[in-house]
Write a protein that holds these residues in place. Sequence first.
Motif, PDB file in Angstrom:
ATOM      1  N   ASN A   1      25.451 -10.964 -21.658  1.00 31.60           N
ATOM      2  CA  ASN A   1      25.436 -11.501 -20.300  1.00 31.60           C
ATOM      3  C   ASN A   1      24.056 -11.305 -19.685  1.00 31.60           C
ATOM      4  OD1 ASN A   1      28.212 -12.161 -20.398  1.00 31.60           O
ATOM      5  ND2 ASN A   1      28.745 -10.041 -19.901  1.00 31.60           N
ATOM      6  N   VAL A   2      23.415 -12.431 -19.263  1.00 33.66           N
ATOM      7  CA  VAL A   2      22.059 -12.362 -18.720  1.00 33.66           C
ATOM      8  C   VAL A   2      22.003 -13.111 -17.378  1.00 33.66           C
ATOM      9  CG1 VAL A   2      21.010 -12.200 -21.000  1.00 33.66           C
ATOM     10  CG2 VAL A   2      21.346 -14.437 -19.947  1.00 33.66           C
ATOM     11  N   GLN A   3      20.929 -12.845 -16.633  1.00 32.45           N
ATOM     12  CA  GLN A   3      20.657 -13.546 -15.373  1.00 32.45           C
ATOM     13  C   GLN A   3      19.151 -13.728 -15.265  1.00 32.45           C
ATOM     14  OE1 GLN A   3      22.620 -11.954 -11.930  1.00 32.45           O
ATOM     15  NE2 GLN A   3      21.246 -12.975 -10.494  1.00 32.45           N
ATOM     16  N   VAL A   4      18.731 -14.997 -15.232  1.00 30.61           N
ATOM     17  CA  VAL A   4      17.299 -15.297 -15.233  1.00 30.61           C
ATOM     18  C   VAL A   4      16.973 -16.283 -14.114  1.00 30.61           C
ATOM     19  CG1 VAL A   4      17.079 -14.880 -17.714  1.00 30.61           C
ATOM     20  CG2 VAL A   4      17.623 -17.184 -16.883  1.00 30.61           C
ATOM     21  N   SER A   5      15.663 -16.417 -13.906  1.00 25.32           N
ATOM     22  CA  SER A   5      15.181 -17.370 -12.909  1.00 25.32           C
ATOM     23  C   SER A   5      14.984 -18.733 -13.569  1.00 25.32           C
ATOM     24  CB  SER A   5      13.866 -16.872 -12.299  1.00 25.32           C
ATOM     25  OG  SER A   5      13.290 -17.852 -11.482  1.00 25.32           O
ATOM     26  N   ALA A   6      15.528 -19.795 -12.963  1.00 25.61           N
ATOM     27  CA  ALA A   6      15.386 -21.155 -13.490  1.00 25.61           C
ATOM     28  C   ALA A   6      14.082 -21.771 -12.980  1.00 25.61           C
ATOM     29  CB  ALA A   6      16.584 -21.994 -13.071  1.00 25.61           C
ATOM     30  N   PRO A   7      13.601 -22.857 -13.619  1.00 30.27           N
ATOM     31  CA  PRO A   7      12.366 -23.511 -13.161  1.00 30.27           C
ATOM     32  C   PRO A   7      12.445 -24.002 -11.725  1.00 30.27           C
ATOM     33  CG  PRO A   7      12.889 -24.210 -15.380  1.00 30.27           C
ATOM     34  CD  PRO A   7      14.046 -23.416 -14.907  1.00 30.27           C
ATOM     35  N   ASP A   8      13.675 -24.331 -11.233  1.00 24.92           N
ATOM     36  CA  ASP A   8      13.786 -24.809  -9.848  1.00 24.92           C
ATOM     37  C   ASP A   8      13.877 -23.656  -8.851  1.00 24.92           C
ATOM     38  OD1 ASP A   8      16.262 -23.776 -10.379  1.00 24.92           O
ATOM     39  OD2 ASP A   8      17.378 -25.624 -10.000  1.00 24.92           O
ATOM     40  N   GLY A   9      13.728 -22.409  -9.341  1.00 20.72           N
ATOM     41  CA  GLY A   9      13.752 -21.252  -8.457  1.00 20.72           C
ATOM     42  C   GLY A   9      15.111 -20.627  -8.262  1.00 20.72           C
ATOM     43  N   SER A  10      16.158 -21.196  -8.820  1.00 22.46           N
ATOM     44  CA  SER A  10      17.503 -20.639  -8.667  1.00 22.46           C
ATOM     45  C   SER A  10      17.751 -19.544  -9.696  1.00 22.46           C
ATOM     46  CB  SER A  10      18.545 -21.735  -8.814  1.00 22.46           C
ATOM     47  OG  SER A  10      18.471 -22.302 -10.121  1.00 22.46           O
ATOM     48  N   ASN A  11      18.755 -18.728  -9.376  1.00 14.11           N
ATOM     49  CA  ASN A  11      19.174 -17.689 -10.313  1.00 14.11           C
ATOM     50  C   ASN A  11      20.327 -18.220 -11.153  1.00 14.11           C
ATOM     51  OD1 ASN A  11      17.336 -15.824  -9.294  1.00 14.11           O
ATOM     52  ND2 ASN A  11      18.772 -15.073  -7.758  1.00 14.11           N
ATOM     53  N   VAL A  12      20.180 -18.092 -12.453  1.00 16.10           N
ATOM     54  CA  VAL A  12      21.199 -18.610 -13.355  1.00 16.10           C
ATOM     55  C   VAL A  12      21.759 -17.433 -14.168  1.00 16.10           C
ATOM     56  CG1 VAL A  12      21.709 -20.180 -15.243  1.00 16.10           C
ATOM     57  CG2 VAL A  12      20.027 -20.805 -13.493  1.00 16.10           C
ATOM     58  N   ALA A  13      23.071 -17.271 -14.149  1.00 20.11           N
ATOM     59  CA  ALA A  13      23.746 -16.222 -14.914  1.00 20.11           C
ATOM     60  C   ALA A  13      24.658 -16.863 -15.933  1.00 20.11           C
ATOM     61  CB  ALA A  13      24.539 -15.302 -13.993  1.00 20.11           C
ATOM     62  N   GLY A  14      24.795 -16.237 -17.070  1.00 20.44           N
ATOM     63  CA  GLY A  14      25.668 -16.777 -18.098  1.00 20.44           C
ATOM     64  C   GLY A  14      25.700 -15.893 -19.321  1.00 20.44           C
ATOM     65  N   THR A  15      26.330 -16.362 -20.368  1.00 19.36           N
ATOM     66  CA  THR A  15      26.526 -15.585 -21.594  1.00 19.36           C
ATOM     67  C   THR A  15      25.863 -16.298 -22.761  1.00 19.36           C
ATOM     68  OG1 THR A  15      28.641 -14.741 -20.780  1.00 19.36           O
ATOM     69  CG2 THR A  15      28.211 -14.545 -23.133  1.00 19.36           C
ATOM     70  N   LEU A  16      25.034 -15.558 -23.467  1.00 19.66           N
ATOM     71  CA  LEU A  16      24.407 -16.039 -24.691  1.00 19.66           C
ATOM     72  C   LEU A  16      25.041 -15.319 -25.880  1.00 19.66           C
ATOM     73  CD1 LEU A  16      20.648 -15.949 -23.581  1.00 19.66           C
ATOM     74  CD2 LEU A  16      22.160 -17.950 -23.660  1.00 19.66           C
ATOM     75  N   TYR A  17      24.961 -15.915 -27.058  1.00 19.53           N
ATOM     76  CA  TYR A  17      25.562 -15.334 -28.248  1.00 19.53           C
ATOM     77  C   TYR A  17      24.513 -15.227 -29.354  1.00 19.53           C
ATOM     78  CZ  TYR A  17      30.081 -16.082 -26.023  1.00 19.53           C
ATOM     79  OH  TYR A  17      31.141 -16.052 -25.151  1.00 19.53           O
ATOM     80  N   THR A  18      24.519 -14.058 -30.010  1.00 24.51           N
ATOM     81  CA  THR A  18      23.601 -13.862 -31.133  1.00 24.51           C
ATOM     82  C   THR A  18      24.149 -14.564 -32.365  1.00 24.51           C
ATOM     83  OG1 THR A  18      24.701 -11.814 -31.835  1.00 24.51           O
ATOM     84  CG2 THR A  18      22.928 -11.603 -30.229  1.00 24.51           C
ATOM     85  N   GLN A  19      23.277 -14.826 -33.333  1.00 22.31           N
ATOM     86  CA  GLN A  19      23.720 -15.411 -34.581  1.00 22.31           C
ATOM     87  C   GLN A  19      24.371 -14.324 -35.441  1.00 22.31           C
ATOM     88  OE1 GLN A  19      20.684 -14.627 -33.808  1.00 22.31           O
ATOM     89  NE2 GLN A  19      19.500 -13.925 -35.591  1.00 22.31           N
ATOM     90  N   PRO A  20      25.357 -14.627 -36.285  1.00 23.49           N
ATOM     91  CA  PRO A  20      25.975 -13.621 -37.158  1.00 23.49           C
ATOM     92  C   PRO A  20      24.989 -13.146 -38.227  1.00 23.49           C
ATOM     93  CG  PRO A  20      26.776 -15.813 -37.696  1.00 23.49           C
ATOM     94  CD  PRO A  20      25.953 -15.961 -36.442  1.00 23.49           C
ATOM     95  N   LEU A  21      25.150 -11.898 -38.615  1.00 21.62           N
ATOM     96  CA  LEU A  21      24.278 -11.285 -39.616  1.00 21.62           C
ATOM     97  C   LEU A  21      25.145 -10.686 -40.721  1.00 21.62           C
ATOM     98  CD1 LEU A  21      21.836  -9.392 -37.223  1.00 21.62           C
ATOM     99  CD2 LEU A  21      21.445 -11.594 -38.327  1.00 21.62           C
ATOM    100  N   THR A  22      24.683 -10.733 -41.947  1.00 22.84           N
ATOM    101  CA  THR A  22      25.405 -10.148 -43.078  1.00 22.84           C
ATOM    102  C   THR A  22      24.494  -9.191 -43.830  1.00 22.84           C
ATOM    103  OG1 THR A  22      24.789 -12.040 -44.461  1.00 22.84           O
ATOM    104  CG2 THR A  22      26.943 -12.118 -43.365  1.00 22.84           C
ATOM    105  N   PHE A  23      25.098  -8.183 -44.438  1.00 24.79           N
ATOM    106  CA  PHE A  23      24.318  -7.233 -45.241  1.00 24.79           C
ATOM    107  C   PHE A  23      25.251  -6.575 -46.256  1.00 24.79           C
ATOM    108  CE2 PHE A  23      25.838  -5.031 -41.499  1.00 24.79           C
ATOM    109  CZ  PHE A  23      26.285  -3.797 -41.968  1.00 24.79           C
ATOM    110  N   ASP A  24      24.653  -5.927 -47.245  1.00 29.20           N
ATOM    111  CA  ASP A  24      25.397  -5.305 -48.341  1.00 29.20           C
ATOM    112  C   ASP A  24      25.136  -3.801 -48.332  1.00 29.20           C
ATOM    113  OD1 ASP A  24      27.091  -5.538 -50.652  1.00 29.20           O
ATOM    114  OD2 ASP A  24      25.332  -5.008 -51.848  1.00 29.20           O
ATOM    115  N   VAL A  25      26.170  -3.006 -48.703  1.00 25.95           N
ATOM    116  CA  VAL A  25      26.069  -1.539 -48.695  1.00 25.95           C
ATOM    117  C   VAL A  25      26.586  -1.001 -50.024  1.00 25.95           C
ATOM    118  CG1 VAL A  25      26.887   0.586 -47.612  1.00 25.95           C
ATOM    119  CG2 VAL A  25      26.338  -1.392 -46.191  1.00 25.95           C
ATOM    120  N   SER A  26      25.886  -0.005 -50.589  1.00 23.27           N
ATOM    121  CA  SER A  26      26.292   0.623 -51.845  1.00 23.27           C
ATOM    122  C   SER A  26      25.894   2.089 -51.835  1.00 23.27           C
ATOM    123  CB  SER A  26      25.651  -0.094 -53.039  1.00 23.27           C
ATOM    124  OG  SER A  26      24.230  -0.033 -52.944  1.00 23.27           O
ATOM    125  N   LEU A  27      26.448   2.868 -52.768  1.00 26.06           N
ATOM    126  CA  LEU A  27      26.085   4.279 -52.899  1.00 26.06           C
ATOM    127  C   LEU A  27      24.654   4.392 -53.415  1.00 26.06           C
ATOM    128  CD1 LEU A  27      29.334   5.786 -54.458  1.00 26.06           C
ATOM    129  CD2 LEU A  27      28.435   6.254 -52.174  1.00 26.06           C
TER     130      LEU A  27
END
Length: 434
Positions: free
Chosen positions: A144-170
């Motif tokens: 959840n973020v809140q930033v300033s828009a080019p027109d000077g307004s405050n814009v709040a909303g939700t961004l989503y990260t991309q999924p990540l994968t990894f491998d684990v071993s002993l």
Amino acid sequence: MRTGLTSSLPVWLAVVISLMSFQSYAVTIDRLEKSNDVEIKAWLSDGNGQGDIRKESEQSKTLPSFSVNEQIILNVEVATPRWFTGGTRIESVEIPNVLAKQRNQLATNYTERQGGQTWSRQRWEITLYPVKSGAYKVPPLAVNVQVSAPDGSNVAGTLYTQPLTFDVSLPSGLLSEDTPWFTATSVDVKQEWVQSSEDLKVGDAITRKVTVNAQDSLSVLLPNLLKSDSSPYFQAYPQPHRLDDTQTRGDYQSSRVEETVYVIQQGGDFKLPEHQFQWWNAKTNKLETVTLAGKQFHARHTPASFVKANARSLVNVFVFVVIVLVAFLAGRRYYQRHPTPPWLLFGLEVRKGEWSKARAQLYQYLRVSTDHLEMGKADSDKAWLKTSLQVQTGAEKAYVFHKMWKMISGKKGARNGLRLPKALPKLEKGHKEG
């Protein structure tokens, strides 16, 4: 009247259309992301927080690989060419068999020139600790973020990260997921001993404190060291463990403090045992073993603890003394009504130094045992002749008298100091004459 109403209709229609147009073209967080006025990205880095492993794995077309219990840094960064107008919040990370912890609740804020513009950036670091082998996936995270828009307004909303994968071993064949061990880049161990008194006795206490500090690890992964090592000599009372995880200038530190109080139950020498644990050095890729040395102690008994510790032996001694005392009293009462045995009279006379009476006892014992009146004629053995000669010439030595008594006892016909009478002496005499 109808004409005026009809003429005003286009005005209202224009207002409605303009409002609809404004709403349809209102600035949203999604529009800002599409117009490159805000961006979000996530990547994984190693335990030292260096390198974009996701990019490296994409180039090599393989999954990023980590070790069991190794610290993985999940980096989440939000940026805008304008500025942030409110707080940013990241949802919690939940991955099966992965311990996730956000040690620093504040983001790292900095600016960066990009394409002739100054970008404001916020970066969060979330540490991940996989506890089992396998393939893992970090799901898209809501930010959840809140930033300033080019027109000077405050814009709040939700961004989503991309999924990540990894491998684990002993990391090593010498390790298993069923034995306690952990991964770190540096480990420091300190052990302290505190005695309630310098001269220990039963009832005193010994406090053993162990502190383990590990870099790039998690406190809950550090092993339990001081087990409940009670014995007949002491009773162990573990104190609540103290766990702590901190982050200072990008360095992740974890500590585990264990403390056990040992109350001495029994006197004597005893030792508090040593303990060992293993950890995988992610910096050198080596398995290391740490030994916590034990310590030897000595405690004095109190009267009560001495009785408790030796209760069985004391009971046996008491029973033995009672038996001896009863036997002594019974013997004393018996000999008050019966003659004193010769061996006892002889021993008392020798002990008192009454040598003439003791010598008379020897002659009497000789006659009863062998029918001889003279010691020199009772036997021709050299040892017999030597000892009897010493007695006859007036030797006054206890060991000589006792030796003579013992030699007489060994003669044929001596049975516990009593001579068995001959059966039918007349017949034996007649047989000899015939």
